[in-house]
Design an enzyme around this catalytic site. Sequence first.
Site, PDB file in Angstrom:
ATOM      1  CB  SER A 140      -0.924   0.025   1.220  1.00  0.00           C
ATOM      2  OG  SER A 140      -1.873  -1.004   1.162  1.00  0.00           O
ATOM      3  CD  GLU A 255      -3.114 -10.911   3.251  1.00  0.00           C
ATOM      4  OE1 GLU A 255      -2.966 -10.143   4.209  1.00  0.00           O
ATOM      5  OE2 GLU A 255      -3.272 -10.521   2.070  1.00  0.00           O
TER       6      GLU A 255
END
Length: 394
Positions: A140, A255
């Site tokens: 991010s 994930e």
Amino acid sequence: MDADEGRVGSEGLGDESFRRLVREWLSDNLTGDFAELKGLGGPGREHEAFAERLVWDRHLAASGWTCLGWPVEFGGRGLSVEHQVIYHEEYARANAPARVSHIGEELLGPTLIAFGTDAQRARFLPGINTVGELWCQGYSEPGAGSDLAAVTTSAELDGDEWVINGQKVWTSLAHLADWAFVIARTVRGSKRHAGLSYLLVPMKQDGITVRPITQLTGTSEFNEVFFDGARTDADLVVGEAGKGWSVAMGTLGFERGVSTLGQQVGFARELSGVVDVARRNGSIDDPVLRERLTRAWIGLRVMRSFALTTLGGSSSGGEDSISKLLWANWHRGLGELAMDVVGAPSLLAPGGELDEWQRLYLFTRADTIYGGSNEIQRNIISERILGLPREARL
């Protein structure tokens, strides 16, 4: 000590025998100083006994309880999905401390196995397996959160090194990590998914500055990371340079693996705690709150059923988004429910100290944002599963 000394074997065990093995090992080992770590750590609480939990993680590694699903040839146990699920469930039921090496073991390790070179696997997998090196995730950015394809952090080759400039944000545990896997734009003038590369970058260097972000809970497990001429070796790009988008998406797929079942056991423990509070203060007699508690229990069963149905199967990406919506909204709702069950005292923090339900409420406000916001997940579902037109890009 020999590398195999003390490692727990489970070859050929049926599910229930394996469950007993895991349960007994945890009971025998979560004793002494390790017993004091029970329940510590996890989202919003990563600051708790970090050094001691690192010792615990390394004890797990020495006993063969890390990298359970990795193939044996890469240092893992090669366990079935069923046995991995059992392990994570029993680990959560034992209230064992939150792992500190999740990012390396569950995200980067499988990514290197799937996309990395032999040299990269030889260099990094052993350190992940033994918890000798810790990792963080450089995805991010201030202008590229859920919209990961908008990253502007750049990297250019300078001889035999990549030179990296830019900024990442919301980087969990960057202040403690030895390495980061970073998505950077390596093709000048490229846009969106094209021209990105997946780089492995050492964190302990002059070109990297880590600045903690103080959260509503008062803790700082997230960070801003600034790259100002940071460097990494030219061969530490995973997959082909300029084509890192598929590698990055592969990591996101890993994930949401079997560890989510363990996460749900932790959720169940939190719900049980809220129910206990409701019984003690009498709020369980309120028909509205009692219905909400019942719906929360039903929501847990739905999540588990969905996870078991989709785990290990092929995915279009939409299934992962459904899972994220399910658990994120459920957990945020649990935080709200906890405050309502506690009642007026939930608004007070004597001495500025938050109790466990206040921390739960504040941290779960972020559940529907990090890891891909609700809006992004719904876009993925509408486009990949329902076949609706893609969202217009400005």
